[in-house]
Design an enzyme around this catalytic site. Structure first.
Site, PDB file in Angstrom:
ATOM      1  N   ALA A 289      -4.222   2.807  15.804  1.00 36.11           N
ATOM      2  CA  ALA A 289      -3.505   3.846  15.045  1.00 36.11           C
ATOM      3  C   ALA A 289      -2.720   3.232  13.891  1.00 36.11           C
ATOM      4  O   ALA A 289      -1.755   3.814  13.414  1.00 36.11           O
ATOM      5  CB  ALA A 289      -2.577   4.620  15.971  1.00 36.11           C
TER       6      ALA A 289
ATOM      7  N   LYS B 218       0.814  -1.226   0.000  1.00 32.28           N
ATOM      8  CA  LYS B 218       0.000   0.000   0.000  1.00 32.28           C
ATOM      9  C   LYS B 218       0.849   1.279   0.000  1.00 32.28           C
ATOM     10  O   LYS B 218       0.483   2.263  -0.642  1.00 32.28           O
ATOM     11  CB  LYS B 218      -0.947  -0.012   1.199  1.00 32.28           C
ATOM     12  CG  LYS B 218      -2.019  -1.087   1.082  1.00 32.28           C
ATOM     13  CD  LYS B 218      -2.983  -1.020   2.239  1.00 32.28           C
ATOM     14  CE  LYS B 218      -4.088  -2.059   2.055  1.00 32.28           C
ATOM     15  NZ  LYS B 218      -5.080  -2.002   3.127  1.00 32.28           N
TER      16      LYS B 218
HETATM   17  P1  NAP Z   1      -2.310  -2.642  12.063  1.00 32.49           P
HETATM   18  O1  NAP Z   1      -1.769  -1.674  11.075  1.00 32.49           O
HETATM   19  O2  NAP Z   1      -1.458  -3.776  12.495  1.00 32.49           O
HETATM   20  O3  NAP Z   1      -2.718  -1.788  13.382  1.00 32.49           O
HETATM   21  C1  NAP Z   1      -3.242  -2.419  14.494  1.00 32.49           C
HETATM   22  C2  NAP Z   1      -3.530  -1.407  15.606  1.00 32.49           C
HETATM   23  O4  NAP Z   1      -4.118  -2.135  16.670  1.00 32.49           O
HETATM   24  C3  NAP Z   1      -2.309  -0.710  16.145  1.00 32.49           C
HETATM   25  O5  NAP Z   1      -2.601   0.630  16.429  1.00 32.49           O
HETATM   26  C4  NAP Z   1      -1.994  -1.482  17.432  1.00 32.49           C
HETATM   27  O6  NAP Z   1      -1.505  -0.667  18.477  1.00 32.49           O
HETATM   28  C5  NAP Z   1      -3.366  -1.946  17.859  1.00 32.49           C
HETATM   29  N1  NAP Z   1      -3.275  -3.223  18.581  1.00 32.49           N
HETATM   30  C6  NAP Z   1      -2.950  -4.421  18.048  1.00 32.49           C
HETATM   31  N2  NAP Z   1      -2.969  -5.376  18.999  1.00 32.49           N
HETATM   32  C7  NAP Z   1      -3.306  -4.753  20.154  1.00 32.49           C
HETATM   33  C8  NAP Z   1      -3.478  -5.193  21.491  1.00 32.49           C
HETATM   34  N3  NAP Z   1      -3.322  -6.504  21.834  1.00 32.49           N
HETATM   35  N4  NAP Z   1      -3.824  -4.292  22.435  1.00 32.49           N
HETATM   36  C9  NAP Z   1      -3.983  -2.990  22.099  1.00 32.49           C
HETATM   37  N5  NAP Z   1      -3.823  -2.506  20.842  1.00 32.49           N
HETATM   38  C10 NAP Z   1      -3.500  -3.381  19.888  1.00 32.49           C
HETATM   39  O7  NAP Z   1      -3.666  -3.288  11.553  1.00 32.49           O
HETATM   40  P2  NAP Z   1      -4.707  -2.666  10.504  1.00 32.49           P
HETATM   41  O8  NAP Z   1      -4.318  -3.044   9.143  1.00 32.49           O
HETATM   42  O9  NAP Z   1      -4.876  -1.224  10.831  1.00 32.49           O
HETATM   43  O10 NAP Z   1      -6.043  -3.509  10.824  1.00 32.49           O
HETATM   44  C11 NAP Z   1      -6.745  -3.316  12.033  1.00 32.49           C
HETATM   45  C12 NAP Z   1      -8.063  -4.078  11.990  1.00 32.49           C
HETATM   46  O11 NAP Z   1      -8.918  -3.529  10.995  1.00 32.49           O
HETATM   47  C13 NAP Z   1      -7.931  -5.568  11.667  1.00 32.49           C
HETATM   48  O12 NAP Z   1      -8.794  -6.288  12.481  1.00 32.49           O
HETATM   49  C14 NAP Z   1      -8.357  -5.648  10.228  1.00 32.49           C
HETATM   50  O13 NAP Z   1      -8.935  -6.914   9.911  1.00 32.49           O
HETATM   51  C15 NAP Z   1      -9.430  -4.570  10.185  1.00 32.49           C
HETATM   52  N6  NAP Z   1      -9.660  -4.033   8.827  1.00 32.49           N
HETATM   53  C16 NAP Z   1     -10.918  -4.092   8.318  1.00 32.49           C
HETATM   54  C17 NAP Z   1     -11.157  -3.576   7.059  1.00 32.49           C
HETATM   55  C18 NAP Z   1     -12.564  -3.629   6.488  1.00 32.49           C
HETATM   56  O14 NAP Z   1     -12.729  -3.385   5.272  1.00 32.49           O
HETATM   57  N7  NAP Z   1     -13.576  -3.910   7.265  1.00 32.49           N
HETATM   58  C19 NAP Z   1     -10.129  -2.988   6.325  1.00 32.49           C
HETATM   59  C20 NAP Z   1      -8.854  -2.932   6.888  1.00 32.49           C
HETATM   60  C21 NAP Z   1      -8.622  -3.466   8.150  1.00 32.49           C
HETATM   61  P3  NAP Z   1       0.026  -0.128  18.502  1.00 32.49           P
HETATM   62  O15 NAP Z   1       0.017   1.097  17.635  1.00 32.49           O
HETATM   63  O16 NAP Z   1       0.263   0.166  19.936  1.00 32.49           O
HETATM   64  O17 NAP Z   1       0.875  -1.224  17.945  1.00 32.49           O
END
Ligand code: NAP
Length: 276
Positions: free
Chosen positions: A136, A74
């Protein structure tokens, strides 16, 4: 799709891995419903420093009209494209590419997909609303950017304070960093962390912070019902999972490639068949 000929328009999805992607099924269903002579396939593009630039160059060389873009490409496609939309530019990341006669534009439809899905599927206009976003990462950043453009005020709650500050700054005065206790005051809560997925089936929010009248959105779509959404429903809040966002971000990509309104019902049928 009736038959593929030399005139058939090609689009696809790139990622590593990518074979699991729902994008080809969604977009092929849409092309069939519209009667557009186009086909979508999955292109595995291996992780590498040059991958985004190579994919953009391949679009020009092969005349590929559009690509959906998933992890880990991305950021690199956004950097390699000739142009970015406002969202793609702010985020430095794109989930889509559009090839107009060799000029490649990189939009990000993820956040706008959420805003549009809330309006169309749940009659929720986020303009002027207080929205709390948990997380974030990439999804949170896309959502925050789109919510800010749509006129919401955003409180960002995240485990890592430094990443929270960077993400909140994306929307200037519309964004601020908050703490968990702030969630109860929000009109809309969005979970943009993976907490609630199969390997971590907890809720990222204390149930006592949820209340009647709130809209609680979990970006997770598999499982369709998470601990957070169960807790939201239990207090009388409106519970929304990530499927409508998934659907509408793909619908927006299709509209960018074809210039036609997306046949959302045909695309929804694919999503529902895949996840229910
Ligand atoms: P990402 O870039 O890995 O970011 C994950 C975020 O969650 C980070 O801010 C992280 O905090 C936090 N986090 C992860 N594990 C945690 C924990 N155990 N306790 C507290 N905070 C935690 O992931 P992403 O790509 O943004 O995706 C996030 C979610 O959105 C996923 O579940 C994904 O499936 C979903 N999603 C859905 C769609 C849709 O179309 N519906 C599209 C994209 C993503 P830190 O900053 O402290 O590491």
């Amino acid at each position: 799709m009736t038959s593929i000929t030399g005139a058939t328009i090609t689009v696809g999805v790139i990622g590593d891995p990518v074979r699991h992607s729902l994008s080809p099924a969604l977009h092929n269903a849409a092309f069939a419903a519209l009667g557009v002579d186009a086909v979508s396939v999955a292109y595995p593009v291996a992780t590498g420093d040059d991958a985004g630039r190579s994919a953009v160059e391949a679009m020009r060389t092969l005349g590929i009209r559009g690509l959906s873009v998933t992890m880990p490409h991305k950021e690199s496609v956004a950097a390699a494209a000739d142009r970015r939309t406002a969202a793609g530019d702010t985020l430095g990341s794109a989930n889509c590419l559009v090839n107009d006669a060799g000029v490649v534009t990189a939009p990000s439809t993820a956040g706008e997909g959420l805003v549009r899905s809330l309006l169309i599927e749940s009659s929720i206009d986020v303009s002027g609303r207080e929205v709390a976003v948990i997380g974030a990462g990439g999804a949170a950043r896309a959502v925050i950017d789109a919510l800010g453009r749509a006129g919401a005020s955003i409180t960002l709650v995240n485990r890592s304070a430094d990443r929270a500050a960077v993400a909140a700054a994306l929307v200037g005065e519309r964004g601020r960093v908050g703490v968990a206790a702030d969630l109860s005051a929000a009109d809309v809560i969005v979970n943009a962390t993976p907490i609630g997925m199969g390997s971590d089936p907890r809720s990222p929010v204390e149930p006592t912070l949820l209340r009647t009248g709130q809209v609680v959105v979990d970006l997770i779509y598999h499982p369709a019902r998470t601990a957070l959404l169960d807790a939201a429903a239990a207090v009388g809040a409106q519970a929304v999972n990530g499927l409508p966002m998934l659907l509408h971000q793909a619908a927006m990509q299709l509209e960018l490639w074809t210039g036609e309104p997306a046949p959302v019902d045909a695309m929804r049928a694919v999503v529902e068949a895949s996840f229910t």
